[in-house]
Enzyme design. Structure first.
Site, PDB file in Angstrom:
ATOM      1  N   LYS A 135      -4.862 -10.598  14.599  1.00 51.12           N
ATOM      2  CA  LYS A 135      -5.163 -11.690  13.668  1.00 51.12           C
ATOM      3  C   LYS A 135      -5.921 -12.816  14.383  1.00 51.12           C
ATOM      4  CE  LYS A 135      -2.793 -15.197  10.882  1.00 51.12           C
ATOM      5  NZ  LYS A 135      -1.477 -15.764  10.520  1.00 51.12           N
ATOM      6  N   TRP A 151       9.521 -16.095  15.141  1.00 59.99           N
ATOM      7  CA  TRP A 151       9.510 -15.360  16.400  1.00 59.99           C
ATOM      8  C   TRP A 151       8.972 -16.149  17.593  1.00 59.99           C
ATOM      9  CZ3 TRP A 151       4.381 -15.647  17.283  1.00 59.99           C
ATOM     10  CH2 TRP A 151       3.486 -15.525  16.196  1.00 59.99           C
ATOM     11  N   GLN A 180      14.802 -11.894   1.771  1.00 58.65           N
ATOM     12  CA  GLN A 180      14.711 -12.055   0.317  1.00 58.65           C
ATOM     13  C   GLN A 180      16.088 -11.999  -0.326  1.00 58.65           C
ATOM     14  OE1 GLN A 180      12.146 -12.747  -1.596  1.00 58.65           O
ATOM     15  NE2 GLN A 180      13.159 -12.468  -3.568  1.00 58.65           N
ATOM     16  N   HIS A 207      35.747  -2.273 -21.834  1.00 60.24           N
ATOM     17  CA  HIS A 207      35.543  -0.946 -21.250  1.00 60.24           C
ATOM     18  C   HIS A 207      34.547  -1.060 -20.095  1.00 60.24           C
ATOM     19  CE1 HIS A 207      35.493   3.435 -21.092  1.00 60.24           C
ATOM     20  NE2 HIS A 207      34.180   3.348 -20.903  1.00 60.24           N
ATOM     21  N   ILE A 230      47.367   2.965 -28.856  1.00 63.26           N
ATOM     22  CA  ILE A 230      47.808   1.987 -29.862  1.00 63.26           C
ATOM     23  C   ILE A 230      47.489   2.537 -31.254  1.00 63.26           C
ATOM     24  CG2 ILE A 230      47.674  -0.419 -30.592  1.00 63.26           C
ATOM     25  CD1 ILE A 230      48.602   0.029 -27.665  1.00 63.26           C
ATOM     26  N   LEU A 263      13.180  -7.662   2.994  1.00 60.37           N
ATOM     27  CA  LEU A 263      14.422  -7.083   2.464  1.00 60.37           C
ATOM     28  C   LEU A 263      15.600  -8.026   2.699  1.00 60.37           C
ATOM     29  CD1 LEU A 263      15.591  -4.341   1.270  1.00 60.37           C
ATOM     30  CD2 LEU A 263      16.289  -3.868   3.618  1.00 60.37           C
ATOM     31  N   CYS A 267       4.746 -24.375  16.464  1.00 56.33           N
ATOM     32  CA  CYS A 267       4.556 -24.875  15.097  1.00 56.33           C
ATOM     33  C   CYS A 267       3.840 -26.220  15.057  1.00 56.33           C
ATOM     34  CB  CYS A 267       5.890 -24.961  14.368  1.00 56.33           C
ATOM     35  SG  CYS A 267       7.160 -25.860  15.262  1.00 56.33           S
ATOM     36  N   ASP A 317      36.573   5.148 -27.476  1.00 53.59           N
ATOM     37  CA  ASP A 317      35.517   4.261 -26.959  1.00 53.59           C
ATOM     38  C   ASP A 317      34.227   4.388 -27.765  1.00 53.59           C
ATOM     39  OD1 ASP A 317      37.360   3.676 -24.943  1.00 53.59           O
ATOM     40  OD2 ASP A 317      36.547   5.192 -23.595  1.00 53.59           O
ATOM     41  N   PRO A 333      17.182 -13.174  12.373  1.00 54.56           N
ATOM     42  CA  PRO A 333      16.114 -13.459  13.333  1.00 54.56           C
ATOM     43  C   PRO A 333      14.824 -12.779  12.888  1.00 54.56           C
ATOM     44  CG  PRO A 333      17.578 -11.753  14.187  1.00 54.56           C
ATOM     45  CD  PRO A 333      18.162 -12.209  12.882  1.00 54.56           C
ATOM     46  N   ALA A 334      13.707 -13.193  13.469  1.00 54.59           N
ATOM     47  CA  ALA A 334      12.447 -12.517  13.184  1.00 54.59           C
ATOM     48  C   ALA A 334      12.567 -11.048  13.577  1.00 54.59           C
ATOM     49  CB  ALA A 334      11.308 -13.178  13.946  1.00 54.59           C
ATOM     50  N   GLN A 335      11.949 -10.196  12.792  1.00 54.05           N
ATOM     51  CA  GLN A 335      12.072  -8.761  13.033  1.00 54.05           C
ATOM     52  C   GLN A 335      11.596  -8.368  14.428  1.00 54.05           C
ATOM     53  OE1 GLN A 335      10.327  -6.422   9.936  1.00 54.05           O
ATOM     54  NE2 GLN A 335      11.090  -4.488  10.716  1.00 54.05           N
TER      55      GLN A 335
END
Length: 918
Positions: free
Chosen positions: A773, A590, A652, A120, A104, A649, A723, A156, A615-617
């Site tokens: 645990k 789990w 989240q 851009h 232009i 991962l 639970c 640019d 699912p739970a790992q």
């Protein structure tokens, strides 16, 4: 009020605009600016191509906006005066260039009162030039974005008005970045920029010299792959050219273009070697695609290949001979073929006749026309669901019709579900276990090829290596769920049909109940008989219960008419409507892998949503088997997606993903708090079922033997991995010693062993870290002065077995009195005879409120206590008695929202109020 007026005032200033450019992006910017009240006095775009007007021109002509189609603005380096004069005649105050491929002249750029702004697609000053998006990926940038800048006489280089940026995913392509961010956010930003200029608030920030780069235009001829590079560089080169112009190499003397690359971080897979010109090592054609090697020995997986004639195939099919015979068309299908031929003719208006041999792309079609064709076919034949890739895989008209007819008949459905199993002969049967991610109706490896081992807690052996989903897999699954909800068959299905699918799935789960219970047992450690009755049995009941709700959601209180004040003489009708929310993320624990899946996903699906479930790992296998059964039941692609892998991962990313509208989570309170924070970023709906320290109060006037039996079930049911387990027992002083004695006597009768043995009472803890645990939990109890009456040790045998444990003399300040063990640990405290209110205060002195219980023959006392206990569930003279029709959920730090029962549906619905004047 001041803020509102200020905001409103900012949109009072309107400008006369000239739109210079082309494409759907230009069309969207044009439409949004007109909607905001700005006057577009002229659109300057490219001439028609092959008899087809640009989308920007089409929209403007439809609105009656003056449209000018100049092939060029300059000749021999000088402005064409007639063109400039035509431009000046519209009297624009600002030039807006959303996407423009023409040069232009500065006479035009500087002409308006406010000058010109340009979009851009890079974060200037980096990646100046026409192939900015390509180079963002080719150079492996971690951030992408766009800049809106004031045009000057450089390339640019003008001052910056505003910028936006986004993260670049490891396997993002040009299309991914454009569709996810650069296109939708770029349109919003162009409109925002015009508003800022109209209000006199637009900045002019000089571009820094530091970091400035310029790269040339990427065309097919310079997109050839150079093989002497690390795998990451190869991957970036391939994805940086996907889909346009396409990175290519020479195979068998033919230029082959690569699409759909990802880094492959795994051991070298089995496959057939394929020589590639210039590559030091042959590629491997595997079941998942073509694996190629960088000079660092690392690998890249390529999913699709395109030949010189435009035909695209899955890379895994390179050596396969196409033996597909043409199908004979019915009368109805012949009409459909002619309707599609007419659609091709409207798009390929430059082609005199659409022959069977007509090639879609060679006849001048582009990716924009792919979208248009599929949308027109969808409008005409809603039952024919085609994807963009289908067009690339069948570019010739005759091939396209054959593919479309097969899909229309549903002949491809059984072939599409390809499952690789890990099979084991166990429990007097062969169990077949899928181990890959389930995304959009397909079992596929994780995008980055990563896997992890899932362990049998009974002996510590590896059951299977399971795909570990990546962030890219989350994005794919969410996109598939969103597409299924917004545009797929699921969204068009009526509620009764939805219920029929759920009934069919429940039937399949029941048919496979022994296989499911076996998988659940070896993956979670659940005793087989319990897995069969509760883990699987209640899952089947849950799906049947919510299947019955599907066509009743708009009844009774779920949809109502509401009397409102009338503005005479008009009449108004207001009614409410319950609607599904959209894409839901479900994250489960789990301890009851399949049952927790069922409790949440059945209500979610009954309400009409789609889901991505993590699912739970440590226990992914029954969820993946469920995915297989859902596909066999006929659930459309994308409705159900299962992503095994890391909670930190995958969970989240699901919690913060902008396209996920609801998160349902069962797990620990700290993780629930983190999900709340992540979900707050885009205010998605959340329901949480979290930790518990459920009190069980046993009075001296109870039926003691029943209280002992139920009390043991309240603690040791499912190895204590429950639970609502009774985390603390309060036993009235006068019966305390007798109660403890009877409990220990019964524990000694319990058989600890192989969960597949029908006579076993107590199986292994779910995983090694949890066992460790629990042992630490018991050590803490002893150190604080509680009396260890029984157990507290690991059983001396392979696997993760723990003795059922009993503590007495537990005082309120002790750690084991306050914190949940989530294991087979009975924590007993005395309370004084007759001290009802005192024991109530102690029972409620916890931050949790999931469940509770009381044993007494005095019903008045029981009801009084049930009113005072701060818990979502209260059991009287029983425990663990849950039912699919009864709502389940906690108070305080045990979360909010309900699973099961009619109330669970509310978690997956939204209410819309509609008012009509008549």
């Amino acid at each position: 009020m001041f803020c509102f007026n200020s905001f409103y005032q900012a949109y009072q200033h309107k400008l006369k605009l000239a739109l210079i450019g082309q494409s759907i992006f230009g069309q969207e910017v044009y439409s949004k600016l007109r909607k905001e009240g700005h006057k577009v006095v002229g659109v300057f775009t490219v001439p028609d191509k092959n008899g087809q007007a640009d989308p920007l021109a089409l929209a403007a002509e439809k609105d009656g906006t003056p449209v000018f189609k100049f092939p060029r603005w300059r000749a021999k380096g000088k402005p064409i005066q007639e063109v400039v004069a035509a431009y000046k005649s519209v009297g624009a105050e600002l030039n807006v260039l959303p996407f423009c491929t023409q040069f232009i002249p500065m006479d035009v750029i500087d002409c308006p009162k406010h000058g010109s702004i340009i979009y851009h697609p890079s974060i200037l000053p980096r990646h100046r030039g026409a192939s900015a998006i390509n180079w963002t990926l080719i150079q492996g940038d971690k951030k992408a974005g766009f800049t809106i800048f004031w045009a000057d006489d450089g390339l640019d280089t003008g001052p910056i008005l505003l910028q936006r940026e986004c993260d670049v995913g490891q396997n993002d392509t040009v299309d991914d970045l454009y569709n996810r961010f650069l296109f939708p956010e770029g349109i919003k930003a162009m409109v925002e920029a015009v508003h800022l200029i109209a209000d006199g608030k637009a900045p002019r920030i000089p571009q820094p010299q530091e970091g400035a780069t310029y790269e040339g235009i990427q065309k097919k001829e310079n997109a050839e792959i150079s093989w002497d590079q690390p795998a990451a560089a190869l991957h970036n080169w391939i994805r940086g050219h996907d889909k346009v112009p396409g990175a290519w190499t020479t195979i068998d003397g033919q230029a082959i273009t690569f699409y759909g690359s990802s880094l492959f971080d795994a051991s070298v897979p089995a496959g057939q070697e394929l020589a590639i010109k210039g590559a030091s090592r042959p590629g491997l054609v595997t079941k998942n695609g073509l694996v190629v090697f960088g000079n660092d020995g690392k690998m890249v997986l390529v999913r699709n290949l395109q030949f010189e004639d435009g035909k695209m195939i899955p890379a895994s099919k390179y050596f396969s001979v196409d033996e597909t015979t043409a199908v004979e068309l019915t009368k109805e299908e012949k009409k459909m073929a002619e309707d599609i031929r007419a659609i091709w003719k409207r798009i390929l208006s430059n082609v005199p006749v659409i022959e069977d041999s007509t090639e879609f792309f060679k006849s001048g079609a582009s990716s924009m026309h792919v979208v248009r064709m599929l949308e027109e076919i969808k409008q005409k034949y809603s039952g024919l669901q085609l994807q963009n890739e289908d067009v690339y895989m069948a570019t010739k008209f005759a091939d396209f019709i054959q593919m479309a007819v097969r899909k229309f008949r549903g002949e491809d459905k059984d072939e599409e579900l390809v499952i690789d199993y890990v099979s084991k002969n166990i429990n007097n049967m062969t169990v077949n276990m899928p181990y890959q991610c389930f995304i959009n109706g397909q079992f596929i490896n994780a995008d980055d090829g990563k896997t992890y081992d899932t362990i049998n807690p009974a002996d510590g052996s590896i059951i299977a290596s399971v795909s570990s989903a990546s962030l890219a897999d989350v994005d794919k699954a969410v996109a598939a769920a969103k597409e299924a909800f917004e545009n797929g068959e699921w969204g068009r299905m009526n509620a009764r049909e939805r219920g029929q699918l759920m009934y069919r799935l429940a039937d399949l789960m029941e048919e496979h109940q022994e296989e499911l219970a076996t998988i659940e047992s070896i993956d979670s450690g659940a005793v087989y008989t319990l897995a069969l009755k509760t883990h699987i049995g209640m899952s089947v009941q849950t799906f049947r219960y919510f299947a019955g709700w599907c066509d009743k959601i708009q009844a009774s209180e779920y949809g109502a008419t509401i009397p409102i004040n009338q503005a005479r003489p008009n009449h108004n009708l207001t009614f409410t409507k319950k609607e599904p929310i959209g894409v839901c993320a479900i994250i489960i624990p789990w301890n009851y892998p399949l049952m927790m899946l069922a409790w949440k996903s059945a209500a979610c699906l009954a309400a009409g949503n789609t889901l991505v479930l993590k699912p739970a790992q440590v226990t992914p296998l029954t969820s993946l088997k469920f995915a297989e059964l859902s596909a066999k039941a006929g659930f459309p692609k994308g409705v159900i997606n299962i992503l095994p892998g890391s909670g930190g991962l995958v969970g989240q990313h699901l919690s913060e993903h902008p396209d996920v509208r609801k998160v349902g989570f069962t797990g620990s309170t700290p993780t629930g708090k983190q999900i709340m924070k992540s979900a707050a970023a885009n205010l998605k709906k959340v329901s949480l079922e979290l930790g518990g320290k459920s009190p069980l109060i046993i009075f001296s006037d109870c039926e003691l033997d029943r209280a002992v039996k139920m009390g043991m079930g309240a603690v040791y049911f499912n190895k204590g991995e429950n639970c609502i387990a009774a985390g603390r027992l309060f036993v009235e002083e006068s019966i305390h010693d007798e109660f403890v004695g009877k409990v220990v006597e019964e524990i000694k009768k319990m058989k600890i062993g192989d969960p597949l043995d029908r006579s076993t009472d107590h199986g292994p803890q779910n995983h090694k870290a949890h066992l460790e645990k629990l042992l630490q939990y018991c050590e803490t109890g002893v150190k604080e002065g509680a009396t260890l009456v029984y157990g507290g040790r690991q059983v001396c045998r392979p696997g993760f077995f723990m003795e059922p444990t009993v503590f007495t003399d537990v005082e309120d300040h002790m750690y084991i009195a306050q914190e949940e063990s989530f294991g087979p640990v009975m924590v007993i405290s005395k309370f004084k005879n007759g001290d009802v209110d005192g024991v109530l205060r102690r029972a409620n002195a916890t931050e949790y409120g999931l469940a509770s219980g009381v044993f007494t023959k005095d019903i008045s006392k029981a009801l009084y206590i049930s009113e005072k206990l701060e818990a979502g569930t209260v059991f009287i003279n029983t425990y663990n008695k849950t039912d699919v029709a009864a709502p389940f959920g906690g108070f305080k730090l045990s979360g909010f929202g309900k699973d099961l029962g009619e109330e669970a549906l509310h978690e997956y619905l939204r209410t819309k109020a509609i008012t009509v004047e008549y």
